[in-house]
Design an enzyme around this catalytic site. Sequence first.
Site, PDB file in Angstrom:
ATOM      1  N   LEU A  53       1.053  -1.016  -0.256  1.00 37.31           N
ATOM      2  CA  LEU A  53       0.042  -0.208   0.056  1.00 37.31           C
ATOM      3  C   LEU A  53       0.487   1.447   0.125  1.00 37.31           C
ATOM      4  O   LEU A  53       2.029   1.331   0.967  1.00 37.31           O
ATOM      5  CB  LEU A  53      -1.003  -0.603   1.177  1.00 37.31           C
ATOM      6  CG  LEU A  53      -1.702  -0.787   1.426  1.00 37.31           C
ATOM      7  CD1 LEU A  53      -0.992  -2.505   1.503  1.00 37.31           C
ATOM      8  CD2 LEU A  53      -2.810  -0.859   2.269  1.00 37.31           C
ATOM      9  N   GLY A  66       1.080   4.129   5.281  1.00 32.34           N
ATOM     10  CA  GLY A  66       2.712   3.167   4.266  1.00 32.34           C
ATOM     11  C   GLY A  66       2.350   1.695   4.332  1.00 32.34           C
ATOM     12  O   GLY A  66       2.610   1.474   6.080  1.00 32.34           O
ATOM     13  N   SER A  67       2.159   0.406   3.895  1.00 30.06           N
ATOM     14  CA  SER A  67       2.154  -0.536   5.064  1.00 30.06           C
ATOM     15  C   SER A  67       1.992  -1.563   3.624  1.00 30.06           C
ATOM     16  O   SER A  67       2.104  -1.292   2.635  1.00 30.06           O
ATOM     17  CB  SER A  67       1.224  -0.800   6.188  1.00 30.06           C
ATOM     18  OG  SER A  67      -0.259  -0.264   5.069  1.00 30.06           O
ATOM     19  N   ARG A  68       1.666  -3.216   4.212  1.00 31.80           N
ATOM     20  CA  ARG A  68       1.982  -3.756   3.420  1.00 31.80           C
ATOM     21  C   ARG A  68       0.738  -5.107   3.982  1.00 31.80           C
ATOM     22  O   ARG A  68       0.652  -5.699   5.363  1.00 31.80           O
ATOM     23  CB  ARG A  68       3.502  -4.802   3.460  1.00 31.80           C
ATOM     24  CG  ARG A  68       3.396  -5.807   2.632  1.00 31.80           C
ATOM     25  CD  ARG A  68       4.946  -6.138   2.822  1.00 31.80           C
ATOM     26  NE  ARG A  68       4.977  -8.066   2.083  1.00 31.80           N
ATOM     27  CZ  ARG A  68       5.765  -8.241   1.392  1.00 31.80           C
ATOM     28  NH1 ARG A  68       7.452  -7.949   1.892  1.00 31.80           N
ATOM     29  NH2 ARG A  68       6.195  -9.381   2.013  1.00 31.80           N
TER      30      ARG A  68
END
Length: 240
Positions: free
Chosen positions: A115, A203-205
Amino acid sequence: MSGTRPEPGANPVAHALQLARETLPPMHPAGRPFVAGGVAATLLARRFSKRLGLVGALATVATAAFFREPKRVPPPRDGVALASADGIVSLIEEAVPPAELGLPAEPRMRVSVFLSVFDVHVQRVPANGVIERVAYRPGKFLSADLDKASDDNERNSVLMRTEDGHELVVVQIAGLVARRILCEIREGDKVGAASTYGIIRFGSRVDLYLPPGSTVLVSKGQRTVGGETVIAELPALPKG
């Protein structure tokens, strides 16, 4: 006739507000303190400079957009796992699920979605079922698009069992600038496909581990829509 068409003599302002509510996505509750702080800072900055006030207003709007939580409608299909996040499929590979869930250390197919700061950042349940385990583990804040982010970064792992009896694992992973993972479900909760269960700032996954025999239906580089994109078909379980 459409239910949104105004009746004769209807208040045009009220109608405009109704259209706005139907068009603009709502905001996740986690964003309200940030937006409220942005509004206060904007009003204060405007007392000293209109330009600073404009910058503050734009930053506040951007923050509200980050925390947006659009309504999603899952496809009418059984036996599938849906995307838990909006973003880009960054990895499709076999990997061992997070150790803190207590599962056997056997590789399963893992689909990772990255993301960016421009994507919707709420996470969604991939299928109807029951939450069996939730486990948080602190860690580093490496860039979420790196392979080792799944192992090294701060994460929150969820093990759920679908209505058909399949095990699905969804992992929220903090990114380079993310400093807060929020998970709103608990062990024993009954959950519905595409419902929101958490959010990662900023901000990530998100990793989705599939049961053996699943058929992955997405490709690396493909964009996903959380709660709507079908990630995989789950294997049929033996009857009886």
